[in-house]
Design a protein around this motif. Structure first.
Motif, PDB file in Angstrom:
ATOM      1  N   LYS A  65      41.957  49.666  35.153  1.00  0.00           N
ATOM      2  CA  LYS A  65      42.506  49.183  35.848  1.00  0.00           C
ATOM      3  C   LYS A  65      43.545  49.210  36.950  1.00  0.00           C
ATOM      4  O   LYS A  65      43.909  48.313  37.222  1.00  0.00           O
ATOM      5  N   PHE A  66      43.147  49.745  37.571  1.00  0.00           N
ATOM      6  CA  PHE A  66      43.572  50.133  39.173  1.00  0.00           C
ATOM      7  C   PHE A  66      43.166  48.987  40.020  1.00  0.00           C
ATOM      8  O   PHE A  66      43.788  47.770  39.648  1.00  0.00           O
ATOM      9  N   TYR A  67      41.704  48.156  39.846  1.00  0.00           N
ATOM     10  CA  TYR A  67      40.970  46.954  40.532  1.00  0.00           C
ATOM     11  C   TYR A  67      42.036  45.831  40.144  1.00  0.00           C
ATOM     12  O   TYR A  67      41.964  44.444  40.516  1.00  0.00           O
ATOM     13  N   MET A  68      42.083  45.387  38.812  1.00  0.00           N
ATOM     14  CA  MET A  68      42.354  44.681  37.925  1.00  0.00           C
ATOM     15  C   MET A  68      43.742  44.588  38.387  1.00  0.00           C
ATOM     16  O   MET A  68      44.943  42.969  38.457  1.00  0.00           O
ATOM     17  N   SER A  69      44.480  45.466  38.650  1.00  0.00           N
ATOM     18  CA  SER A  69      46.119  45.087  38.828  1.00  0.00           C
ATOM     19  C   SER A  69      46.292  45.016  40.969  1.00  0.00           C
ATOM     20  O   SER A  69      47.102  44.031  40.441  1.00  0.00           O
ATOM     21  N   LYS A  70      45.045  45.302  41.537  1.00  0.00           N
ATOM     22  CA  LYS A  70      44.724  45.131  42.515  1.00  0.00           C
ATOM     23  C   LYS A  70      45.006  43.322  42.767  1.00  0.00           C
ATOM     24  O   LYS A  70      45.236  42.900  43.523  1.00  0.00           O
ATOM     25  N   ALA A  71      43.914  43.175  41.566  1.00  0.00           N
ATOM     26  CA  ALA A  71      43.570  41.439  41.873  1.00  0.00           C
ATOM     27  C   ALA A  71      44.654  40.955  40.925  1.00  0.00           C
ATOM     28  O   ALA A  71      44.221  39.276  40.783  1.00  0.00           O
ATOM     29  N   GLY A  72      46.091  41.163  40.433  1.00  0.00           N
ATOM     30  CA  GLY A  72      46.828  40.403  39.767  1.00  0.00           C
ATOM     31  C   GLY A  72      46.340  40.138  38.315  1.00  0.00           C
ATOM     32  O   GLY A  72      47.288  39.711  37.514  1.00  0.00           O
ATOM     33  N   LEU A  73      45.497  41.091  37.576  1.00  0.00           N
ATOM     34  CA  LEU A  73      44.999  40.647  36.582  1.00  0.00           C
ATOM     35  C   LEU A  73      45.837  41.583  35.213  1.00  0.00           C
ATOM     36  O   LEU A  73      46.649  41.684  33.884  1.00  0.00           O
ATOM     37  N   ILE A  74      46.325  42.634  35.885  1.00  0.00           N
ATOM     38  CA  ILE A  74      46.757  43.595  34.632  1.00  0.00           C
ATOM     39  C   ILE A  74      48.089  43.931  35.616  1.00  0.00           C
ATOM     40  O   ILE A  74      48.491  44.002  36.831  1.00  0.00           O
ATOM     41  N   ASP A  75      49.681  43.599  34.828  1.00  0.00           N
ATOM     42  CA  ASP A  75      50.776  44.457  35.529  1.00  0.00           C
ATOM     43  C   ASP A  75      51.001  45.660  34.568  1.00  0.00           C
ATOM     44  O   ASP A  75      50.606  45.932  33.340  1.00  0.00           O
ATOM     45  N   ALA A 111      47.947  42.746  30.536  1.00  0.00           N
ATOM     46  CA  ALA A 111      47.713  41.890  30.638  1.00  0.00           C
ATOM     47  C   ALA A 111      48.772  40.722  31.245  1.00  0.00           C
ATOM     48  O   ALA A 111      49.987  40.735  31.265  1.00  0.00           O
ATOM     49  N   SER A 112      48.438  40.537  32.760  1.00  0.00           N
ATOM     50  CA  SER A 112      48.760  39.570  33.110  1.00  0.00           C
ATOM     51  C   SER A 112      49.093  38.267  33.040  1.00  0.00           C
ATOM     52  O   SER A 112      47.875  38.142  31.862  1.00  0.00           O
TER      53      SER A 112
END
Length: 92
Positions: A62-72, A81-82
């Motif tokens: 979740k952390f890495y996907m939020s940094k990639a803009g995929l998770i809000d 999901a973003s």
């Protein structure tokens, strides 16, 4: 089955997040069910004995996907999901 790495959990976490807002404990139960993990695997702890291994790996995914803009993260402890994450899933 061994607990998947956080990289291997990224797609299941993003897929679940695309279904609506969720929290790590709920995501862990759902993903464990979908992966067919047995009770012992679900309860495995980190060496520090302070967190379940599956929860930890979901947090990192979740952390890495939020940094990639995929998770809000609309509020503390909740994620979804973003638009970019949903778009990535739809492109398959």
């Amino acid at each position: 089955m061994a607990i998947p790495s956080y990289q291997e959990l990224m797609l299941p976490v993003l897929t679940l997040a695309s279904e609506g807002e969720t929290r790590v404990p709920v995501a862990a139960d759902t993903i464990a069910d979908r992966l067919g993990l047995i009770e012992e695997e679900r309860e495995m702890m980190l060496p520090s004995r302070k967190q379940r291994l599956l929860h930890n790996r979901i947090h990192w995914a979740k952390f890495y996907m939020s940094k990639a803009g995929l998770i809000d993260v609309p509020r503390r402890g909740v994620f979804t999901a973003s638009a970019a994450g949903r778009q990535l899933l739809s492109n398959g």
